[in-house]
Design a protein around this motif. Structure first.
Motif, PDB file in Angstrom:
ATOM      1  N   GLU A  33      49.520  -4.552  64.252  1.00  0.00           N
ATOM      2  CA  GLU A  33      49.696  -5.440  63.109  1.00  0.00           C
ATOM      3  C   GLU A  33      49.447  -4.709  61.804  1.00  0.00           C
ATOM      4  O   GLU A  33      50.055  -5.009  60.768  1.00  0.00           O
ATOM      5  N   ALA A  34      48.566  -3.693  61.832  1.00  0.00           N
ATOM      6  CA  ALA A  34      48.238  -2.936  60.622  1.00  0.00           C
ATOM      7  C   ALA A  34      49.402  -2.050  60.190  1.00  0.00           C
ATOM      8  O   ALA A  34      49.628  -1.875  58.990  1.00  0.00           O
TER       9      ALA A  34
ATOM     10  N   GLY B 151      49.800   8.310  63.268  1.00  0.00           N
ATOM     11  CA  GLY B 151      48.665   8.438  64.182  1.00  0.00           C
ATOM     12  C   GLY B 151      48.225   7.073  64.679  1.00  0.00           C
ATOM     13  O   GLY B 151      47.022   6.802  64.789  1.00  0.00           O
ATOM     14  N   THR B 152      49.192   6.216  64.995  1.00  0.00           N
ATOM     15  CA  THR B 152      48.873   4.862  65.454  1.00  0.00           C
ATOM     16  C   THR B 152      47.992   4.879  66.702  1.00  0.00           C
ATOM     17  O   THR B 152      47.103   4.031  66.858  1.00  0.00           O
ATOM     18  N   ALA B 153      48.229   5.837  67.604  1.00  0.00           N
ATOM     19  CA  ALA B 153      47.411   5.922  68.823  1.00  0.00           C
ATOM     20  C   ALA B 153      45.944   6.129  68.477  1.00  0.00           C
ATOM     21  O   ALA B 153      45.049   5.564  69.123  1.00  0.00           O
TER      22      ALA B 153
ATOM     23  N   ASP C 147      39.876  -7.417  67.564  1.00  0.00           N
ATOM     24  CA  ASP C 147      41.012  -8.293  67.875  1.00  0.00           C
ATOM     25  C   ASP C 147      42.331  -7.769  67.294  1.00  0.00           C
ATOM     26  O   ASP C 147      43.255  -8.548  67.047  1.00  0.00           O
ATOM     27  N   LEU C 148      42.415  -6.468  67.091  1.00  0.00           N
ATOM     28  CA  LEU C 148      43.643  -5.877  66.554  1.00  0.00           C
ATOM     29  C   LEU C 148      44.827  -6.177  67.483  1.00  0.00           C
ATOM     30  O   LEU C 148      44.747  -5.974  68.695  1.00  0.00           O
ATOM     31  N   GLU C 149      45.919  -6.648  66.907  1.00  0.00           N
ATOM     32  CA  GLU C 149      47.105  -6.953  67.695  1.00  0.00           C
ATOM     33  C   GLU C 149      47.949  -5.687  67.874  1.00  0.00           C
ATOM     34  O   GLU C 149      48.314  -5.030  66.896  1.00  0.00           O
ATOM     35  N   VAL C 150      48.248  -5.370  69.127  1.00  0.00           N
ATOM     36  CA  VAL C 150      49.010  -4.171  69.463  1.00  0.00           C
ATOM     37  C   VAL C 150      50.182  -4.567  70.356  1.00  0.00           C
ATOM     38  O   VAL C 150      50.022  -5.357  71.298  1.00  0.00           O
ATOM     39  N   SER C 151      51.356  -4.038  70.041  1.00  0.00           N
ATOM     40  CA  SER C 151      52.532  -4.289  70.869  1.00  0.00           C
ATOM     41  C   SER C 151      53.290  -2.979  71.058  1.00  0.00           C
ATOM     42  O   SER C 151      52.844  -1.915  70.619  1.00  0.00           O
ATOM     43  N   PHE C 152      54.462  -3.067  71.711  1.00  0.00           N
ATOM     44  CA  PHE C 152      55.256  -1.881  71.993  1.00  0.00           C
ATOM     45  C   PHE C 152      56.624  -1.990  71.333  1.00  0.00           C
ATOM     46  O   PHE C 152      57.233  -3.062  71.288  1.00  0.00           O
ATOM     47  N   LYS C 153      57.109  -0.856  70.838  1.00  0.00           N
ATOM     48  CA  LYS C 153      58.469  -0.767  70.320  1.00  0.00           C
ATOM     49  C   LYS C 153      59.440  -0.531  71.488  1.00  0.00           C
ATOM     50  O   LYS C 153      59.005  -0.236  72.608  1.00  0.00           O
ATOM     51  N   PRO C 154      60.737  -0.607  71.231  1.00  0.00           N
ATOM     52  CA  PRO C 154      61.710  -0.324  72.289  1.00  0.00           C
ATOM     53  C   PRO C 154      61.564   1.059  72.914  1.00  0.00           C
ATOM     54  O   PRO C 154      61.903   1.249  74.089  1.00  0.00           O
ATOM     55  N   ASP C 155      61.053   2.045  72.139  1.00  0.00           N
ATOM     56  CA  ASP C 155      60.878   3.393  72.697  1.00  0.00           C
ATOM     57  C   ASP C 155      59.548   3.555  73.430  1.00  0.00           C
ATOM     58  O   ASP C 155      59.163   4.665  73.797  1.00  0.00           O
TER      59      ASP C 155
END
Length: 272
Positions: free
Chosen positions: A55-56, A99-101, A41-49
């Protein structure tokens, strides 16, 4: 950000204390990042770029900043997620998850990068890769080190390979070189060396410091991507410049080598 051209030692006890504190910062970061690694259930979003942020990433940088606020309140901070605070000669430079990806895909090859720059020059660096139980650290005048399976610290030294044809290199990604207009240089490089791989992110820089690679190069880097590597590579006997050979990251590029092959690699890469 300036790059050190020689291993000058500032006040040794102060730097030693800062290094010990940086290792504690890494401990705090590891506890937070590992608690959510590979979570369904890791929360992932996008930055403006359009790059990912989890969340981590945010929680790990907050943990580091909280400890800095408690124990180094006068120091400045530059972090990937929350920007710059303070304007002092001492600045902590943080990439909470490099290395977020990989992190969001459950791949263990990601790191927390922590550096202390004094008057714009990184003097302390810690690279922690907790998902595989590895850590590397160094400080000006105090050597570069890594942990071992037995729990002891091992001093790092770059390789003595002095021929390009015998070198093993990491080029990070073909896309980086293409976007930088350097594909012809990459083709020359990979055609001239013994072995080439795109290991990616912080790990190949640490392999260089361990003497397992002779070159790492990449483009489109920020201060927080590279600052922690500088003291480690320098203290291991290597050399790091921009891709054009200048002792600056103003071009947002990096060429790191074992030192002895730095100038030959520059000649090869800029042959056209």
């Amino acid at each position: 950000m300036s790059l050190p051209t020689s291993a000058t030692s500032p006040d040794a006890p102060s730097i030693a204390d800062d290094l010990a504190f940086a290792l504690r910062l890494a401990d705090a970061a590891d506890a937070v990042s590992m608690a959510r690694f590979d979570a369904a259930d890791l929360e992932v979003s996008f930055k403006p770029d359009a790059s990912h942020v989890t969340e981590a990433d945010l929680a790990t940088e907050r943990a580091i900043r909280d400890l800095l606020a408690a124990e180094r309140p006068a120091d400045g901070i530059l972090g990937e997620e929350f920007g710059t605070t303070g304007d002092t000669a001492r600045q902590w430079i943080i990439d909470p998850i490099d290395g977020t990806a990989n992190y969001l895909k459950g791949i263990p090859m990601w790191s927390t990068l922590i550096a202390l720059a004094i008057d714009g020059v990184p003097q302390v660096g810690v690279v922690s890769q907790p998902a595989i139980g590895r850590r590397w650290w160094g400080a000006t005048g105090h050597g570069a080190w890594t942990n071992t399976p037995t729990g002891e610290a091992r001093r790092l030294a770059v390789s003595g390979v002095d021929a390009i044809a015998e070198a093993s290199v990491s080029f990070q990604s073909i896309g980086q070189w293409r976007d930088a207009g350097r594909l012809s240089a990459l083709e020359r490089l990979t055609g001239a060396v013994w072995r080439d791989r795109g290991y990616g992110d912080a790990w190949p820089y640490m392999l260089l410091a361990e003497g397992r690679l002779e070159l790492v190069a990449e483009f489109d880097v920020k201060e927080y991507d590279i600052a922690a590597h500088l003291p480690i590579i320098a203290e291991a006997g290597g050399r790091l410049t921009a891709f054009d050979g200048t002792d600056s990251l103003s071009e947002r590029s990096v060429l790191a080598t074992n030192g002895v092959l730095h100038d030959p690699f520059l000649t090869l890469l800029h042959a056209d």
